[in-house]
Design an enzyme around this catalytic site. Structure first.
Site, PDB file in Angstrom:
ATOM      1  N   ARG A  18      -1.866  -4.758 -11.651  1.00  0.00           N
ATOM      2  CA  ARG A  18      -1.236  -5.686 -10.711  1.00  0.00           C
ATOM      3  C   ARG A  18      -1.384  -7.129 -11.181  1.00  0.00           C
ATOM      4  NH1 ARG A  18      -2.838  -3.981  -4.522  1.00  0.00           N
ATOM      5  NH2 ARG A  18      -1.452  -2.180  -4.310  1.00  0.00           N
ATOM      6  N   CYS A  38      14.621 -18.909   1.775  1.00  0.00           N
ATOM      7  CA  CYS A  38      14.671 -20.306   2.214  1.00  0.00           C
ATOM      8  C   CYS A  38      14.505 -20.339   3.728  1.00  0.00           C
ATOM      9  CB  CYS A  38      16.003 -20.943   1.804  1.00  0.00           C
ATOM     10  SG  CYS A  38      16.147 -22.678   2.252  1.00  0.00           S
ATOM     11  N   GLY A  87       0.802  -1.212   0.000  1.00  0.00           N
ATOM     12  CA  GLY A  87       0.000   0.000   0.000  1.00  0.00           C
ATOM     13  C   GLY A  87       0.831   1.255   0.000  1.00  0.00           C
ATOM     14  N   GLN A 124       6.554  -0.283   6.354  1.00  0.00           N
ATOM     15  CA  GLN A 124       6.148  -1.685   6.267  1.00  0.00           C
ATOM     16  C   GLN A 124       7.190  -2.539   7.007  1.00  0.00           C
ATOM     17  OE1 GLN A 124       4.056  -3.970   5.731  1.00  0.00           O
ATOM     18  NE2 GLN A 124       2.376  -3.140   4.545  1.00  0.00           N
ATOM     19  N   GLN A 151      -5.251 -11.677   0.948  1.00  0.00           N
ATOM     20  CA  GLN A 151      -4.077 -10.833   1.148  1.00  0.00           C
ATOM     21  C   GLN A 151      -4.257  -9.464   0.499  1.00  0.00           C
ATOM     22  OE1 GLN A 151       0.015 -12.089   1.197  1.00  0.00           O
ATOM     23  NE2 GLN A 151      -0.568 -14.238   1.259  1.00  0.00           N
TER      24      GLN A 151
END
Length: 550
Positions: free
Chosen positions: A197, A405, A49, A126, A259
């Protein structure tokens, strides 16, 4: 006044800064804003966002200037995306310390943040945007893959073949969902309001196609499900409208999640608002927009609960959708669980989490070499080996080549030391940076996500991310960050991150061993303290010192 311009990290071994310890944060800052990586690079927005890499372009330019002249006994201080000081420290100290979006408790809310942001005093970092270790959608891919793998193991016999997952959101984080589902052999139908997107996810290989409309999306998804064929399709629309319609039509979903950018109501498109009017409406009438967004989220969550009542496996993916729906008055918002307590916490008890590295050379061959090294080190772990092979086959790099990972306590430092040896020997063309998401086992307090439903009720205790930042600073990390509000929004989380350079030197080896032992060790300690038996077992088996642990 500095202005927007294309940004791309340098490749190769020619330094702009004085050493790799300062070149690395410079390149990773620039990489966060690479058009291949960032969602809105002209606005310095990386993902989520409004998650930014720097407060404004003047601050970006000032950070770049300081990093190019910084010495290896100095530390740059960055306050909410603006460089505010350079201090003489020592070679073991971080080269950069970052604090982003932090507000005192009673002031930790979106209106106060927006007031300060409008005054040019703060930015929203974020998690990995303001800490300069975002690697594109791959950064969340394995966590999403692991979540769906856990669902498959628990509910569907170890595979998602023959199942349909319905979800929404194809931004920087949500864009991982369709590939995570298909890597588990399932079918994903994803709702996204922004066509750009959706098509970007197709371009980067995370999504198979964008349907012409809902009818076509349903038809193709149900056909793939019947054929037990891995497949993903997006439909352009508003989740608060499309999910209730799918429920009304009786579409049989096996898994439902979400999400969208619900952590900030201004980043969630309300019903009845056109995409092109979104930004202007949100900026001019934020309170009215927030109320409408929350009402839409309530309808969205109500549909998810409806799918749960119909037998689907439903879980929250930690974006505050449930909390916002509850604020709108929907009483059943928390009837379904968050993904961490439902599926991921056992991994956290082992110190596992989203470990990642990026090749400063810019050469994908360096990541291929590290993949082989991981298989050599941990090839007996079939699940991990499968991930590395799938990632090598299916993941397209965005910006500097990178790999994620999930490694645990006793594993991360082995990878770091091996990588450092590979740099020293010339097997890798240039140094690596080794970091992680803030969404990790011992680095976050977030009662709606990572610390939801802790066994001892300690969901909101925020000492742990502070300790984590201090530990990584004391252990030799190259840059350390402490943020507020990532993932779930203002007032709802505190979290810390670290990044350490593997430049092939003996000093780097010492730092890597300490950081990559102590950082995941914090996750084991956190979960021992909360009373988890598996964490106690790991601490005992692997020698994590916890006072009072028999």
């Amino acid at each position: 006044m500095s202005s927007a311009r294309p940004v791309r990290a340098a490749r190769g071994t020619t330094l702009t800064a004085r050493s790799w310890s300062t070149e690395a944060p410079l390149r990773m800052l620039q990489n966060n804003l690479d058009p291949e990586v960032a969602e809105r690079p002209d606005d310095l927005v990386v993902y989520g966002g409004t998650g930014k890499a720097a407060r404004n372009w003047a601050s970006f330019d000032a950070i770049v200037r300081e990093l190019t002249t910084l010495s290896d006994d100095e530390t740059l201080l960055v306050q909410s995306g603006k460089p505010v000081g350079v201090l003489r420290t020592h070679e073991w100290a971080p080269r950069v310390l970052l604090a982003n979006s932090n507000l005192v408790g009673d002031w930790a809310n979106w209106p106060e943040f927006r007031r300060l942001d409008a005054l040019g005093l703060m930015m929203y970092g974020q998690m990995t945007a303001g800490s300069w270790i975002y690697i594109g959608t791959q950064g969340i891919l394995q966590g999403t893959y692991e979540t769906f793998a856990a669902v498959a193991e628990r509910r569907f016999g170890g595979t998602l073949a023959g199942t349909l997952t319905i979800t929404a959101g194809l931004g920087g984080m949500g864009g991982a969902q369709p590939l995570a589902v298909t890597m588990n052999e399932g079918v994903a139908l994803v709702v996204e309001c922004d066509p750009e997107r959706a098509h970007r996810r197709v371009k980067h290989g995370y999504l198979d196609e964008v349907a012409d409309g809902l009818d076509q999306a349903i038809e193709k998804a149900e056909a793939a499900k019947a054929q037990r064929r891995a497949y993903s399709v997006a439909v352009i629309g508003n989740a608060a409208e499309v999910l209730p319609e799918l429920l009304r039509r009786g579409v049989r979903a096996d898994i439902v999640t979400d999400q969208t950018s619900a952590h900030d109501p201004l980043s969630y498109l309300p019903l009845g608002v056109e995409l092109e009017d979104w930004e202007d409406y949100a900026s001019k009438k934020p309170e009215e927009f927030t109320d409408r967004a929350r009402d839409s989220m309530a309808k969205h969550v109500e549909a998810m609960v409806g799918f749960m009542d119909a037998g689907a496996e439903v879980f929250d993916y930690g974006n505050s959708l449930r909390g916002e729906a509850q604020l709108a008055g929907y009483g059943r918002a928390f009837d379904y669980p968050g993904f961490v307590p439902a599926y991921i916490r056992p991994l956290f008890c082992e110190g596992k989490g989203p470990f990642r590295w990026a090749a400063l050379s810019g050469d994908p061959a360096d990541i291929a070499a590290t993949d082989r090294a991981i298989l050599d080190l941990f090839g007996d772990d079939d699940h991990l080996a499968r991930w590395i092979r799938l990632a090598g086959e299916k993941v397209s790099f965005q910006g500097l080549p990178a790999r994620i990972c999930w490694l645990g306590y006793g594993e991360r430092h082995l990878a770091g030391l091996r990588f450092n040896e590979m740099v020293a020997s010339g097997e890798l063309k240039a140094p690596l940076v080794l970091g992680r998401d803030h969404l990790d086992c011992g680095s976050v307090a977030s009662p709606y996500r990572e610390t939801e439903g802790m066994a001892d009720g300690s969901d909101a205790i925020a000492d742990w991310p502070l300790l984590n930042a201090l530990v990584n600073t004391a252990s030799g990390a190259t840059w350390v960050s402490l943020h507020h509000g990532g993932g779930v929004g203002m007032g709802r989380s505190l979290h810390a991150g670290q990044v350490t350079v593997a430049d092939g030197t003996a000093l780097a080896a010492q730092k890597l061993e300490r950081v990559l032992t102590n950082d995941p060790g914090m996750g084991v300690i956190r979960h021992v303290d909360a009373g988890y038996d598996r964490a106690r077992e790991v601490a005992t088996e692997r020698g994590v010192r916890v006072p009072g642990l028999a």
